[in-house]
Design an enzyme around this catalytic site. Structure first.
Site, PDB file in Angstrom:
ATOM      1  N   ASP A  53    -119.860  25.958 -34.535  1.00 48.35           N
ATOM      2  CA  ASP A  53    -118.953  26.845 -35.268  1.00 48.35           C
ATOM      3  C   ASP A  53    -119.025  26.527 -36.763  1.00 48.35           C
ATOM      4  O   ASP A  53    -119.731  25.595 -37.179  1.00 48.35           O
ATOM      5  CB  ASP A  53    -117.546  26.798 -34.678  1.00 48.35           C
ATOM      6  CG  ASP A  53    -116.714  25.594 -35.109  1.00 48.35           C
ATOM      7  OD1 ASP A  53    -117.131  24.839 -35.993  1.00 48.35           O
ATOM      8  OD2 ASP A  53    -115.612  25.418 -34.551  1.00 48.35           O
TER       9      ASP A  53
ATOM     10  N   ILE B 197    -117.541  24.890 -39.027  1.00 44.13           N
ATOM     11  CA  ILE B 197    -117.231  23.610 -39.663  1.00 44.13           C
ATOM     12  C   ILE B 197    -117.914  22.418 -39.003  1.00 44.13           C
ATOM     13  O   ILE B 197    -117.658  21.274 -39.363  1.00 44.13           O
ATOM     14  CB  ILE B 197    -115.706  23.374 -39.708  1.00 44.13           C
ATOM     15  CG1 ILE B 197    -115.118  23.241 -38.291  1.00 44.13           C
ATOM     16  CG2 ILE B 197    -115.020  24.473 -40.488  1.00 44.13           C
ATOM     17  CD1 ILE B 197    -113.697  22.730 -38.267  1.00 44.13           C
ATOM     18  N   LYS B 198    -118.794  22.657 -38.031  1.00 42.14           N
ATOM     19  CA  LYS B 198    -119.436  21.545 -37.347  1.00 42.14           C
ATOM     20  C   LYS B 198    -120.591  20.974 -38.185  1.00 42.14           C
ATOM     21  O   LYS B 198    -120.892  21.460 -39.264  1.00 42.14           O
ATOM     22  CB  LYS B 198    -119.930  21.993 -35.968  1.00 42.14           C
ATOM     23  CG  LYS B 198    -118.782  22.320 -34.997  1.00 42.14           C
ATOM     24  CD  LYS B 198    -117.846  21.143 -34.813  1.00 42.14           C
ATOM     25  CE  LYS B 198    -116.861  21.329 -33.664  1.00 42.14           C
ATOM     26  NZ  LYS B 198    -115.920  22.422 -33.845  1.00 42.14           N
ATOM     27  N   ASN B 199    -121.257  19.934 -37.654  1.00 46.05           N
ATOM     28  CA  ASN B 199    -122.300  19.243 -38.425  1.00 46.05           C
ATOM     29  C   ASN B 199    -123.441  20.166 -38.819  1.00 46.05           C
ATOM     30  O   ASN B 199    -124.045  20.001 -39.870  1.00 46.05           O
ATOM     31  CB  ASN B 199    -122.811  18.039 -37.648  1.00 46.05           C
ATOM     32  CG  ASN B 199    -121.776  16.925 -37.580  1.00 46.05           C
ATOM     33  OD1 ASN B 199    -120.683  17.049 -38.135  1.00 46.05           O
ATOM     34  ND2 ASN B 199    -122.111  15.834 -36.917  1.00 46.05           N
TER      35      ASN B 199
END
Length: 378
Positions: free
Chosen positions: A177, A179-181
């Site tokens: 999504d 905001i993930k890495n």
């Protein structure tokens, strides 16, 4: 306001999406196949099935391993509600376990106490990107005959004993999504090694239709198809996969930036007696979020103090066993989880942070220190 999280994208992702739009094949197709192949190589795993969200990955993994009504799945109470909802969507029962104070990783001793003849799976959460004790969990799974289905939403890029998270248990579920890495805009994936289960998950991903995946991977369709099992509309589209391919090229730099920020935070905060960062091994962990613990009675005041200084904060997460809809599955008190969720605060961590932003965060935390009489300044 300095945000706690945000994606970092550039012209490369836009150009990659443009190529997909120019191809006129926007849905699942050859770009998804290419992304899955790249993930397989990176993780060192036999199968990767890309889906539309991390929650879908959890749900489809449970379905693929045949988890259903009458089964129990052990999870930490301190995790995102998606884990619980995925279990309930399969008609199974969540069983809540405690987490360790220093890491917020699932307490494997408590997992053992939670096991019953109905236990079909344990879903450890690699919280903040730190891996759980997978050796002990997989040994326990073999002895007690259950599956280890990892929630690795926080842990893309992290290592466990020399191998990537995603290559150890029965399955690992990732989120991509915003905001993930790395991000695909929205998306997720299931990584696993069992051939039969992987084929079942591929069918489940696209409405239980057999063989259609392989045509779509070539950007073609077959107009004869067979529906052979229940299924979902969980596939990833090509334009999301295109973003993921570009983000994967940037992952090493992303991890280095996140680790550097976390180490600066640690250096500033670990000497403080009133605030405790989590214990994280940044030599092997690709950190997703940065968490500190403060006294529960002062947590909200601390968060307000940072907000007044232009620093955003968050809460990851409220204990699930106290949530109104999940309370009926709480079979026993969880005093540690009930205390810990009231102490934790998420500080900004993302690759768009500047050096000045990091210094602002550090200064805001130091300015919020308790006064000698025990009251918070600010």
């Amino acid at each position: 306001m300095i945000s706690i999280s945000r994606p970092l994208t550039g012209p490369e992702e836009i150009l990659a999406m443009q190529k997909v739009f120019d191809s006129a094949w926007l849905g699942m197709g050859s770009t998804v196949f290419e992304f899955e192949e790249a993930l397989k190589q990176f993780l060192g795993v036999k199968h990767v099935i890309a889906v539309n969200t991390g929650t879908s990955a959890l749900h489809i993994a449970l379905a693929g391993f045949g988890i259903g009504p009458g089964d129990e799945v052990v999870i930490p109470s301190i995790t995102f509600a998606a884990c619980v909802q995925a279990i309930l969507a399969q008609g199974a029962t969540p069983v809540f376990a405690e987490s360790h104070e220093d890491t917020l990783l699932i307490d494997v001793d408590d997992v053992e106490r939670c096991l019953t003849p109905r236990t079909r799976a344990v879903m450890p959460v690699h919280y903040c990107g730190s891996p759980c004790d997978l050796d002990r969990l997989t040994a326990m799974a073999k002895a007690r005959d259950f599956f280890v289905i990892e929630d690795a939403a926080h842990a893309f890029g992290s290592d466990y004993k020399g191998k990537k998270i995603g290559s150890h248990g029965h399955a690992a579920c990732f989120s991509f999504d915003p905001i993930k890495n790395i991000t695909t805009g929205e998306g997720g994936a299931v990584a696993l090694s069992d051939d039969a289960t992987a084929e079942q998950i591929r069918r489940l991903r696209i409405l239980g239709i057999d063989k259609d995946t392989w045509h779509r991977y070539k950007n073609t369709r077959t107009y004869f198809y067979e529906v052979v099992c229940p299924g979902f509309r969980y596939h990833m589209p090509n334009f999301c996969a295109a973003v993921g391919l570009e983000q994967l090229k940037k992952l090493t730099g992303f991890m280095e930036k996140r680790r550097a920020i976390c180490r600066r935070y640690d250096a500033a905060f670990r000497p403080l007696g009133w605030l405790k960062p989590l214990t994280v091994d940044y030599a092997t962990v690709a950190p997703h979020i940065y968490i500190v613990r403060v006294a529960a009675a002062r947590r909200d005041e601390f968060m307000n103090s940072l907000r007044e200084r232009g620093v955003g904060t968050g809460l990851h997460y409220i204990a699930n066993h106290i949530q109104p809809f999940f309370q009926k599955y709480a079979s026993r008190p969880l005093p540690r989880a009930e205390r810990l969720w009231q102490e934790i605060v998420t500080l900004p961590l993302h690759c768009a942070l500047t050096d000045a932003d990091v210094e602002t965060v550090i200064a805001a935390v130091l300015d919020a220190a308790p006064s000698p009489d025990g009251r918070w300044r600010g």
